[in-house]
Design an enzyme around this catalytic site. Structure first.
Site, PDB file in Angstrom:
ATOM      1  N   TRP A 189       0.871  -1.173   0.000  1.00 45.49           N
ATOM      2  CA  TRP A 189       0.000   0.000   0.000  1.00 45.49           C
ATOM      3  C   TRP A 189       0.909   1.226   0.000  1.00 45.49           C
ATOM      4  O   TRP A 189       1.888   1.281   0.744  1.00 45.49           O
ATOM      5  CB  TRP A 189      -0.924   0.047   1.223  1.00 45.49           C
ATOM      6  CG  TRP A 189      -1.626   1.378   1.264  1.00 45.49           C
ATOM      7  CD1 TRP A 189      -2.672   1.766   0.470  1.00 45.49           C
ATOM      8  CD2 TRP A 189      -1.289   2.515   2.080  1.00 45.49           C
ATOM      9  NE1 TRP A 189      -2.997   3.081   0.748  1.00 45.49           N
ATOM     10  CE2 TRP A 189      -2.172   3.563   1.735  1.00 45.49           C
ATOM     11  CE3 TRP A 189      -0.323   2.747   3.066  1.00 45.49           C
ATOM     12  CZ2 TRP A 189      -2.124   4.825   2.330  1.00 45.49           C
ATOM     13  CZ3 TRP A 189      -0.277   4.005   3.664  1.00 45.49           C
ATOM     14  CH2 TRP A 189      -1.181   5.030   3.300  1.00 45.49           C
ATOM     15  N   ASP A 263      -9.623  -3.296   1.351  1.00 49.99           N
ATOM     16  CA  ASP A 263      -9.756  -2.727   2.694  1.00 49.99           C
ATOM     17  C   ASP A 263     -11.132  -2.069   2.723  1.00 49.99           C
ATOM     18  O   ASP A 263     -11.414  -1.200   1.884  1.00 49.99           O
ATOM     19  CB  ASP A 263      -8.626  -1.691   2.902  1.00 49.99           C
ATOM     20  CG  ASP A 263      -8.666  -1.023   4.271  1.00 49.99           C
ATOM     21  OD1 ASP A 263      -9.752  -0.612   4.696  1.00 49.99           O
ATOM     22  OD2 ASP A 263      -7.592  -0.872   4.887  1.00 49.99           O
ATOM     23  N   HIS A 266     -11.688   1.693   2.287  1.00 50.56           N
ATOM     24  CA  HIS A 266     -11.073   2.345   1.130  1.00 50.56           C
ATOM     25  C   HIS A 266     -12.002   2.578  -0.049  1.00 50.56           C
ATOM     26  O   HIS A 266     -11.560   2.734  -1.178  1.00 50.56           O
ATOM     27  CB  HIS A 266      -9.860   1.536   0.665  1.00 50.56           C
ATOM     28  CG  HIS A 266      -8.694   1.670   1.595  1.00 50.56           C
ATOM     29  ND1 HIS A 266      -7.438   1.215   1.297  1.00 50.56           N
ATOM     30  CD2 HIS A 266      -8.609   2.223   2.823  1.00 50.56           C
ATOM     31  CE1 HIS A 266      -6.619   1.462   2.309  1.00 50.56           C
ATOM     32  NE2 HIS A 266      -7.309   2.068   3.248  1.00 50.56           N
ATOM     33  N   HIS A 290      -8.488  -6.378   4.309  1.00 49.98           N
ATOM     34  CA  HIS A 290      -8.163  -5.567   5.472  1.00 49.98           C
ATOM     35  C   HIS A 290      -9.500  -5.222   6.102  1.00 49.98           C
ATOM     36  O   HIS A 290     -10.196  -4.334   5.615  1.00 49.98           O
ATOM     37  CB  HIS A 290      -7.425  -4.285   5.073  1.00 49.98           C
ATOM     38  CG  HIS A 290      -5.946  -4.459   5.022  1.00 49.98           C
ATOM     39  ND1 HIS A 290      -5.076  -3.409   4.867  1.00 49.98           N
ATOM     40  CD2 HIS A 290      -5.185  -5.570   5.149  1.00 49.98           C
ATOM     41  CE1 HIS A 290      -3.832  -3.872   4.882  1.00 49.98           C
ATOM     42  NE2 HIS A 290      -3.869  -5.174   5.048  1.00 49.98           N
ATOM     43  N   ASP A 300     -10.352   3.742  10.450  1.00 52.92           N
ATOM     44  CA  ASP A 300      -9.754   2.567  11.080  1.00 52.92           C
ATOM     45  C   ASP A 300     -10.179   2.377  12.529  1.00 52.92           C
ATOM     46  O   ASP A 300      -9.365   2.080  13.397  1.00 52.92           O
ATOM     47  CB  ASP A 300      -8.223   2.599  10.937  1.00 52.92           C
ATOM     48  CG  ASP A 300      -7.776   2.360   9.510  1.00 52.92           C
ATOM     49  OD1 ASP A 300      -8.184   1.348   8.929  1.00 52.92           O
ATOM     50  OD2 ASP A 300      -7.039   3.212   8.950  1.00 52.92           O
ATOM     51  N   ASP A 330      -7.192  -4.297   9.841  1.00 49.15           N
ATOM     52  CA  ASP A 330      -6.496  -3.015   9.727  1.00 49.15           C
ATOM     53  C   ASP A 330      -7.244  -1.950  10.518  1.00 49.15           C
ATOM     54  O   ASP A 330      -7.962  -1.148   9.942  1.00 49.15           O
ATOM     55  CB  ASP A 330      -6.360  -2.620   8.247  1.00 49.15           C
ATOM     56  CG  ASP A 330      -5.408  -1.439   8.078  1.00 49.15           C
ATOM     57  OD1 ASP A 330      -4.803  -1.021   9.081  1.00 49.15           O
ATOM     58  OD2 ASP A 330      -5.281  -0.930   6.938  1.00 49.15           O
TER      59      ASP A 330
END
Ligand code: RNT
Ligand code: ZN
Length: 423
Positions: A189, A263, A266, A290, A300, A330
């Site tokens: 990433w 993720d 994202h 993630h 997060d 994550d």
């Protein structure tokens, strides 16, 4: 009645209720062994790492907020914390390490100089603890990432620095996978992007493609390591363009036979990663996850058992994709007890998989195919009231980890005995 007897009794009743639906809970308990979660080491220290001098977390809109006491300040403390976390989690795990967590022994080792030897003690620790290892290049929190560009930088000295870092990270990954006898997933990433409207989007993307190809020229055996690439929609301070967007990396993964890392922080908030899994797996061999909890942005937060995470788990279980989807986490919350955050989030992710396994999927598909959509909805709703918790408690009991909320006390004790003494 003892706690054990209580849990066993509740499980026996739950088992009958699920059996009526055609769900075999014993089978579910066995299947849970396949839910292997890779523990992201960075929840213990807010993505700080152990480089000398200490790096401050920065770049690409990843941010840990809060200053709750007890952050791990050394590898020894981090391992201690991880061991505590592992003792409170049922089932199988891996360790997910970032390059900044190397065992540098007080030496200044820049990212383009890291070697296997700096990670050997982690590999050994994984072996001792019966864990596979996954790895990540750390292309942030570094002066050479300050411009906002790393692998896609137009400054050749910056670009080649990060290419070298990535090459080394892949080599370390392959060695870890080889030693541990289980493939190490290496995830890339990068924070690269632009705050304001850029003009040469294409230029940066061409450079990123070239850098990735360069860094990935060595083909390691798939039993040792596998590459994943992680896309992102935007970051704070990089709102207008992310070089490594989803379209970019999906194309890259497809054309280079790599894994795509999804993720769930994202994407646009109305997009669901759970919906993307079966789409990607039509064309790509394996997906890396993630799992996180974005609140209004890629914040997060600690994972909880919410609908997004449930859809992810359900899609994997319904389609027998556990072999093709690697589960990473994550999240990093520095505002609460970090061990507590870690345990709650990981247990929530595992619960989502168990809940998914307790679904009479074939029956639901039958309804769907017969056009019985009210019946499908009713059934999905009623499932939420079934005694899933009794099966979960029994699973924890079987695994000799605290049942129900019993882990809270254990963490409070650890805070008193260990975490608060760190300040
Ligand atoms: C950032 C990405 C990335 C990082 C970790 C620390 O937005 O999600 O995965 O959070 O590598
Ligand atoms: Zn991520």
């Amino acid at each position: 009645m003892s706690k054990r007897e209580f849990v066993e009794k509740a499980y026996a009743l739950a088992k009958e209720q699920y059996a009526e639906l055609g769900v075999d809970t014993e089978q579910v308990l066995r299947e849970m062994e396949k839910v292997v979660v890779s523990l992201h080491c960075w929840q213990t220290d807010d993505v700080g790492g152990f480089e000398t001098p200490d790096a401050e977390l920065s770049g690409g809109g990843i941010q840990a907020t809060g200053n709750y006491p007890g952050k791990a300040r050394s590898i020894a403390e981090m391992r201690n914390d991880l061991e505590k976390v592992l003792s409170l989690l049922p089932g199988k795990h891996r360790l997910n390490l970032h390059a900044i967590y190397g065992d540098f022994q007080g030496e200044k080792v820049d990212r383009n100089q890291i070697e296997v030897k700096h990670y050997q003690s982690w590999i050994d620790w994984c072996k001792e603890n019966n864990l596979g290892m996954d790895f990540n290049a750390s292309c942030f929190s570094h002066p050479k990432a300050d411009s906002g560009y790393t692998l896609s930088s137009k400054d050749e000295s910056v670009r080649s620095f990060w290419v070298e870092h990535l090459k080394r990270c892949r080599e370390i990954s392959a060695e870890a996978g080889k030693q541990l006898g289980t493939p190490c997933v290496h995830n890339t990433w990068i924070p690269d992007g632009s705050k304001d409207t850029p003009v040469d989007r294409n230029g940066y993307r061409e450079i990123l493609k070239k850098s990735l190809d360069e860094a990935m020229t060595v083909d390691y055996p798939k039993e040792h390591m596998k590459d994943a690439v992680e896309s992102k929609l935007f970051g704070i301070g990089a709102e207008s363009m992310t070089v490594g967007s989803h379209d970019f990396y999906l194309g890259y993964a497809l054309s280079r036979n790599k894994m795509i890392c999804l993720d769930n922080g994202h994407f646009h908030p109305t997009e669901q990663v759970g919906d993307k899994i079966s789409a990607c797996l039509q064309f790509i061999d394996e997906v890396l996850l993630h799992v996180t909890r974005p609140i209004r942005w890629d914040s997060d937060h600690v994972v909880t058992l919410n609908e997004d995470v449930q859809l992810i788990a359900s899609e994997i279980v319904r389609n027998n994709y556990l072999d093709r989807v690697k589960i990473g986490l994550d999240f990093f919350d520095a505002s609460i007890n970090r061990i507590g955050a870690y345990v709650v989030g990981t247990r929530a992710a595992k619960k989502a998989f168990m809940y998914a396994m307790l679904e009479p999927t074939a029956k639901l598909v039958e309804m769907e195919e017969a056009g019985q959509n009210f019946e499908r909805m009713a059934m999905l709703e009623e499932l939420k009231g079934k005694p899933f918790g009794a099966v979960w408690d029994y699973y924890c009991l079987q695994n000799n980890v605290p049942v129900g909320e019993d882990f809270i006390e254990v963490i409070q004790q650890y805070e008193k005995d260990v975490l608060l003494k760190r300040n």
